[in-house]
Design an enzyme around this catalytic site. Sequence first.
Site, PDB file in Angstrom:
ATOM      1  N   SER A 282       0.803  -1.220   0.000  1.00  0.00           N
ATOM      2  CA  SER A 282       0.000   0.000   0.000  1.00  0.00           C
ATOM      3  C   SER A 282       0.839   1.275   0.000  1.00  0.00           C
ATOM      4  CB  SER A 282      -0.915   0.024   1.236  1.00  0.00           C
ATOM      5  OG  SER A 282      -1.803  -1.073   1.232  1.00  0.00           O
ATOM      6  N   HIS A 376      -7.417  -0.184   6.326  1.00  0.00           N
ATOM      7  CA  HIS A 376      -6.996  -1.583   6.480  1.00  0.00           C
ATOM      8  C   HIS A 376      -7.023  -2.029   7.944  1.00  0.00           C
ATOM      9  CE1 HIS A 376      -6.090  -2.409   2.331  1.00  0.00           C
ATOM     10  NE2 HIS A 376      -5.394  -1.302   2.232  1.00  0.00           N
TER      11      HIS A 376
END
Length: 446
Positions: A282, A376
């Site tokens: 990410s 997340h």
Amino acid sequence: MEELLNRSVPPLPPYETKEKAVPPAELRGAEFVRFYRSLQPGPPRAELLTRLARDFGVEHGRVAEAAAKVLQAREQRREPGALLQAEDRLRYYLNPQYRGLFQQLGRLEGGLRFLVELRADLMEGLASKAVDGPHVKEMNGVLKNMLSEWFCTGFLNLERVTWQSPCEVLQKISENWVDMKRRVGAYRRCYFFSHCAIPGEPLIVLHVALTSDISSNIQAIVKEVPPLETEDTEKITTAIFYSISLTQQGLQGVELGTHLIKRVVRELQKELPQIKAFSTLSPIPGFTKWLVGLLSSQAKEQGRNELFTESEWQEISEITGDSSIETLKKLLNTNEWVRSEKLTEVLHSPLMRLCAWYLYGEKHRGYALNPVANFHLQNGSVLWRINWMGDTSPRGIGASCGMMVNYRYFLEETASNSALYLGSKQVKASEQVLALVSQFQQNSKL
């Protein structure tokens, strides 16, 4: 415009006759859609949205009257049925008038797509201050909640993109055919959610790389052309979610990403049951901006920086030929620092610990300040590994000094991790991240 709004927005019928009210004619909704689309984006649409929010919201007189009846029923200790009916009346009158218009538009053919477009305009207007004020913000929230109901998982279809997908779908995923080959070829998967009322239209897209370990560099995934041969499933032990993107800005805030990841995990488990590790690779948007802001505030308030140790700052100053914070800020803002191998080497350790603290320790209302981290962690992932030079593109260097992060999903622990984060605001992190946080606490001061 005023006449059109008066014709288009159905009045809220009295509570007593709400079940017998005649539904508004579809022609009124279609007229509103045509008129709105005939307006130029920008000020004309902003004016209409402002009027709609301001003049067709909640009828406050009716709300006050209904609230008084709830209080009266409680004070008089009337039977439960009477109190429940008074509360139902209050709930009914708390509905803004424009909600009826949105409901009507949602029933039209193509109406749901139009409402997504309208909310995109609304959010763009709020961001640019073209529309503003509590009424507009309230209308944005109402429409977001309605879209959340209409775009719940029961109405969403999971679709996989392959070379056999329709051309129009492939073009919406990527307009670059070489890039498309990388994203849907061997050892790659691409999935999206579509809606039953907007078939074939990607709403949110997830890209997956099938690997033998947890990837640390995005260029190795997106620049490397996968081999043309058939996949060797024995080499695949890990699924890397390396890109998730919302294609419809009007659906911001509608929970699609969480459900998409969960559905894709189930899909991959069925297709490739040998996969044992699920992780993201990410970006860390906002890190460089945060760091430069800290350097500025410390220079202004204290006249010195306390983010680097004395020896680190001495080395930085020797390499740059200047001991002022402004020089380092300029190098960070222009990406010029990566041109110097020596400076890159000296900054490696301090930037890694600062990034660890940014992801782990910097908070907004108790939750992770970084929006990707917050997403997340809410899903129950573990802040697993920070990767030095994980994204060496100009954009990656500019946004996060080239660093990327893995959020790892341990499927048997996601529910408990999510509950811990949402309930107690605790971040689950790996030993690597916690060691970097400890280094930050020993060597840096905010």
